[in-house]
Design a protein around this motif. Structure first.
Motif, mmCIF file in Angstrom:
data_model
loop_
_atom_site.group_PDB
_atom_site.id
_atom_site.type_symbol
_atom_site.label_atom_id
_atom_site.label_comp_id
_atom_site.label_asym_id
_atom_site.label_seq_id
_atom_site.Cartn_x
_atom_site.Cartn_y
_atom_site.Cartn_z
ATOM 1 N N ASP A 37 0.869 -1.180 0.000
ATOM 2 C CA ASP A 37 0.000 0.000 0.000
ATOM 3 C C ASP A 37 0.902 1.225 0.000
ATOM 4 O O ASP A 37 1.419 1.639 1.048
ATOM 5 C CB ASP A 37 -0.902 -0.004 1.240
ATOM 6 C CG ASP A 37 -1.831 1.207 1.293
ATOM 7 O OD1 ASP A 37 -1.748 2.061 0.392
ATOM 8 O OD2 ASP A 37 -2.626 1.307 2.257
ATOM 9 N N ALA A 38 1.120 1.781 -1.196
ATOM 10 C CA ALA A 38 2.033 2.922 -1.313
ATOM 11 C C ALA A 38 1.509 4.134 -0.553
ATOM 12 O O ALA A 38 2.267 4.854 0.111
ATOM 13 C CB ALA A 38 2.247 3.262 -2.786
ATOM 14 N N ALA A 39 0.214 4.393 -0.648
ATOM 15 C CA ALA A 39 -0.364 5.566 0.014
ATOM 16 C C ALA A 39 -0.247 5.453 1.531
ATOM 17 O O ALA A 39 0.080 6.422 2.221
ATOM 18 C CB ALA A 39 -1.825 5.731 -0.395
ATOM 19 N N GLY A 40 -0.505 4.272 2.053
ATOM 20 C CA GLY A 40 -0.458 4.075 3.495
ATOM 21 C C GLY A 40 0.918 3.719 4.032
ATOM 22 O O GLY A 40 1.100 3.641 5.254
ATOM 23 N N GLY A 41 1.882 3.465 3.133
ATOM 24 C CA GLY A 41 3.232 3.100 3.569
ATOM 25 C C GLY A 41 3.249 1.801 4.348
ATOM 26 O O GLY A 41 3.930 1.688 5.380
ATOM 27 N N SER A 42 2.510 0.803 3.847
ATOM 28 C CA SER A 42 2.426 -0.452 4.593
ATOM 29 C C SER A 42 2.451 -1.646 3.654
ATOM 30 O O SER A 42 2.287 -1.525 2.439
ATOM 31 C CB SER A 42 1.153 -0.487 5.436
ATOM 32 O OG SER A 42 0.005 -0.519 4.599
ATOM 33 N N LEU A 43 2.644 -2.806 4.268
ATOM 34 C CA LEU A 43 2.676 -4.065 3.540
ATOM 35 C C LEU A 43 1.835 -5.056 4.333
ATOM 36 O O LEU A 43 2.116 -5.331 5.501
ATOM 37 C CB LEU A 43 4.117 -4.564 3.424
ATOM 38 C CG LEU A 43 4.389 -5.785 2.545
ATOM 39 C CD1 LEU A 43 4.063 -5.470 1.087
ATOM 40 C CD2 LEU A 43 5.849 -6.203 2.677
ATOM 41 N N ALA A 75 2.817 -4.561 8.187
ATOM 42 C CA ALA A 75 4.132 -4.012 8.514
ATOM 43 C C ALA A 75 4.305 -2.649 7.857
ATOM 44 O O ALA A 75 3.758 -2.380 6.783
ATOM 45 C CB ALA A 75 5.233 -4.962 8.044
ATOM 46 N N VAL A 76 5.067 -1.792 8.510
ATOM 47 C CA VAL A 76 5.362 -0.466 7.968
ATOM 48 C C VAL A 76 6.480 -0.598 6.935
ATOM 49 O O VAL A 76 7.537 -1.178 7.225
ATOM 50 C CB VAL A 76 5.786 0.501 9.091
ATOM 51 C CG1 VAL A 76 6.134 1.870 8.512
ATOM 52 C CG2 VAL A 76 4.677 0.627 10.124
ATOM 53 N N ALA A 77 6.267 -0.067 5.727
ATOM 54 C CA ALA A 77 7.271 -0.153 4.660
ATOM 55 C C ALA A 77 7.149 1.062 3.744
ATOM 56 O O ALA A 77 6.040 1.436 3.360
ATOM 57 C CB ALA A 77 7.096 -1.442 3.851
ATOM 58 N N PRO A 78 8.258 1.675 3.361
ATOM 59 C CA PRO A 78 8.227 2.872 2.499
ATOM 60 C C PRO A 78 7.997 2.516 1.033
ATOM 61 O O PRO A 78 8.843 2.759 0.164
ATOM 62 C CB PRO A 78 9.607 3.491 2.716
ATOM 63 C CG PRO A 78 10.491 2.318 2.990
ATOM 64 C CD PRO A 78 9.642 1.325 3.745
ATOM 65 N N ILE A 79 6.845 1.931 0.737
ATOM 66 C CA ILE A 79 6.570 1.399 -0.599
ATOM 67 C C ILE A 79 6.723 2.474 -1.678
ATOM 68 O O ILE A 79 7.274 2.214 -2.757
ATOM 69 C CB ILE A 79 5.149 0.804 -0.655
ATOM 70 C CG1 ILE A 79 4.977 -0.293 0.411
ATOM 71 C CG2 ILE A 79 4.842 0.272 -2.045
ATOM 72 C CD1 ILE A 79 5.874 -1.476 0.243
ATOM 73 N N LYS A 80 6.269 3.672 -1.389
ATOM 74 C CA LYS A 80 6.265 4.734 -2.400
ATOM 75 C C LYS A 80 7.674 5.074 -2.885
ATOM 76 O O LYS A 80 7.872 5.412 -4.057
ATOM 77 C CB LYS A 80 5.596 5.986 -1.828
ATOM 78 C CG LYS A 80 5.378 7.106 -2.845
ATOM 79 C CD LYS A 80 4.713 8.323 -2.213
ATOM 80 C CE LYS A 80 3.302 7.998 -1.789
ATOM 81 N NZ LYS A 80 2.585 9.200 -1.263
ATOM 82 N N SER A 81 8.648 4.975 -2.000
ATOM 83 C CA SER A 81 10.016 5.353 -2.365
ATOM 84 C C SER A 81 10.864 4.177 -2.847
ATOM 85 O O SER A 81 12.039 4.349 -3.166
ATOM 86 C CB SER A 81 10.707 6.008 -1.166
ATOM 87 O OG SER A 81 10.795 5.099 -0.081
ATOM 88 N N MET A 82 10.288 2.983 -2.905
ATOM 89 C CA MET A 82 11.058 1.803 -3.301
ATOM 90 C C MET A 82 10.996 1.596 -4.814
ATOM 91 O O MET A 82 9.919 1.651 -5.394
ATOM 92 C CB MET A 82 10.528 0.565 -2.567
ATOM 93 C CG MET A 82 10.735 0.630 -1.065
ATOM 94 S SD MET A 82 9.884 -0.699 -0.165
ATOM 95 C CE MET A 82 10.749 -2.137 -0.799
ATOM 96 N N PRO A 83 12.136 1.381 -5.448
ATOM 97 C CA PRO A 83 12.140 1.179 -6.899
ATOM 98 C C PRO A 83 11.497 -0.145 -7.288
ATOM 99 O O PRO A 83 11.393 -1.069 -6.479
ATOM 100 C CB PRO A 83 13.635 1.180 -7.247
ATOM 101 C CG PRO A 83 14.312 0.759 -5.990
ATOM 102 C CD PRO A 83 13.484 1.313 -4.869
ATOM 103 N N ALA A 84 11.061 -0.210 -8.538
ATOM 104 C CA ALA A 84 10.489 -1.455 -9.052
ATOM 105 C C ALA A 84 11.529 -2.564 -9.003
ATOM 106 O O ALA A 84 12.723 -2.344 -9.201
ATOM 107 C CB ALA A 84 9.995 -1.249 -10.480
ATOM 108 N N GLY A 85 11.071 -3.757 -8.711
ATOM 109 C CA GLY A 85 11.986 -4.891 -8.659
ATOM 110 C C GLY A 85 11.417 -6.018 -7.827
ATOM 111 O O GLY A 85 10.284 -5.954 -7.353
ATOM 112 N N THR A 86 12.216 -7.059 -7.643
ATOM 113 C CA THR A 86 11.815 -8.217 -6.850
ATOM 114 C C THR A 86 12.501 -8.163 -5.494
ATOM 115 O O THR A 86 13.720 -7.985 -5.416
ATOM 116 C CB THR A 86 12.188 -9.524 -7.568
ATOM 117 O OG1 THR A 86 11.540 -9.555 -8.851
ATOM 118 C CG2 THR A 86 11.726 -10.735 -6.769
#
Length: 452
Positions: A37-43, A75-86
């Protein structure tokens, strides 16, 4: 009657113990999915048997747990700032394999078409030939070679850095091209696709990495562990090795086999090299006539440098007469680094550098003023003369010159290594220091026997 009751009580007790033992058997953690969830910064992670207090990592970085319930973890994760990838996601609640589960999470499109250059647009050349004209002033033509020479004179470190970056990228691509060509040829000769070939051959060559690889990988993470201990991180480290490192090493070994037995393949791309100055302040190990000179830039206060320093003696013994190790001070951590470097030069002036160096960096724990003074005693130095040298800061200017020298070579971190003048690549995080240095020396020896 009493005997019968006692036997019955014993049977009940044994049944209770067995049931408790079975109840305590760890249940296999299973991760079935993860929704970012990029907006919520979560996984949001789904699966089974997560336990009451799960430990979650994403690409070996521990994540803060926001909520745990049933078969779901947030879990809290900075999804929005993470580049595409595996990314490798792990969940564990204990050290055993049953208490650990992992999952490969794909963010975005790792093969985004926007990253691919269009075949309709001609690719720009990196640079023209050295004889090409860059400018003209009246009757004088300034060539690209003239510009490069002036650039080297004005900004040697910047020029060298760009040349190294160019080489590193070219080498990375040429290695991929060579591997792809070898695999394609082998697959075609066996009537397989490349994917099918790898699926058949890689498992045969995949070897479980030793515990030393787990420790080395953990140590390489530094502050990224966010204070997590080695024991906490072990499940994630092992999952990373199994999913990423072990298959990569197996593929690399398979490609090296093909280079020898399938189709003759060699890489002739030459790395940039620098002429390294020899100074009276350099400390050395090994033969002066050794064909490989390994220059180590180190900071005695740096824990990262200390890991590699522990391998120096074994390295020179392994390559008896074939490698010469040269130490150059590069204090970067702070004032304590400067003090340690100056103290080491005081020891060097008295012919006890390596004894002092080892007394400082080999024992575990932080390097402080107490350690520096104790090291002098452990190295067999005359304490009065040594202390006087340190207090006078007799080698202050020498250390400043050493820092300037490293800058000329484009060295900005410790440990860094020059191998016959070429900058050694960053070590794979799972590879123990001795194994990395051994590989670097072997590659240089191999280069010397190989001719285009």
């Amino acid at each position: 009657m009493d005997n019968g009751r006692a036997a019955m009580n014993l049977a009940v007790l044994l049944a209770l113990i067995v049931s408790l033992l079975f109840a305590q058997q760890p249940k296999q953690v299973v991760v079935t999915g993860a929704v970012p969830d990029a907006a919520g910064g979560s996984l949001t992670i789904t699966g089974e048997n997560f336990g009451f207090v799960p430990f979650v990592t994403l690409n070996l970085v521990p994540l803060t747990i926001d909520a745990v319930g049933g078969n779901r973890i947030v879990a809290v994760a900075p999804i929005k700032s993470m580049p595409a990838g595996t990314y490798v996601l792990t969940v564990s609640y204990g050290p055993s394999p049953q208490e650990t589960g992992s999952f490969q999470l794909v963010l975005g499109d790792a093969n985004d078409s926007r990253s691919q250059s269009s075949s309709d647009v001609p690719a720009p050349s990196i640079s023209g030939a050295s004889t090409d004209a860059a400018a003209r002033v009246a009757d004088r033509v300034i060539t690209v070679a003239d510009v490069d020479r002036e650039w080297q004179r004005r900004d040697p470190a910047g020029y060298l850095g760009l040349i190294r970056q160019l080489y590193d990228n070219r080498r990375r691509i040429v290695d991929v091209m060579v591997a792809d060509e070898l695999l394609a040829r082998e697959a075609a000769s066996r009537g397989l696709t490349t994917e099918a070939l790898l699926k058949e051959e890689i498992p045969k060559r995949t070897i479980t990495m030793p515990e030393s690889a787990v420790v080395s990988l953990y140590q390489s993470l530094g502050d990224l562990t966010r204070g997590a201990t080695l024991e906490q991180m072990k499940p994630a480290l092992r999952a990373w090795l199994e999913r990423i490192s072990e298959p990569e090493v197996a593929k690399m070994n398979y490609v090296e086999e093909l280079m020898k037995v399938s189709a003759r393949a060699e890489v002739f791309l030459a790395p940039p090299r620098v002429q390294v100055d020899r100074t009276p302040q350099d400390a050395t190990l090994g033969s002066d006539s050794a064909p490989v000179v390994l220059v180590a830039f180190g900071d005695l206060v740096s824990a990262s440098y200390a890991r590699f320093a522990q391998a120096f003696s074994k390295l020179t013994e392994t390559f008896d007469g074939r490698v010469r190790l040269v130490f150059k001070n590069l204090p970067l951590v702070g004032p304590g680094s400067i003090a340690a470097a100056e103290a080491a030069q005081c020891a060097n002036a008295r012919g006890r550098f390596w004894q002092y160096h080892n007394a400082v960096v080999l024992p575990p724990g932080a390097v402080d003023a107490v350690r520096l003074k104790q090291a002098a005693a452990d190295a067999g130095l005359d304490r009065a003369a040594f202390d006087a040298c340190v207090e006078r800061r007799q080698y202050q200017s020498v250390i400043k010159d050493a820092i300037d020298e490293a800058a000329r070579y484009g060295i900005k971190s410790v440990p860094s290594f020059l191998v016959n003048g070429r900058l050694a690549p960053d070590p794979p995080p799972f590879l123990p220091p001795f194994d990395f240095l051994k590989r670097v020396v072997e590659e240089e020896l191999s280069r010397q026997t190989r001719k285009p």
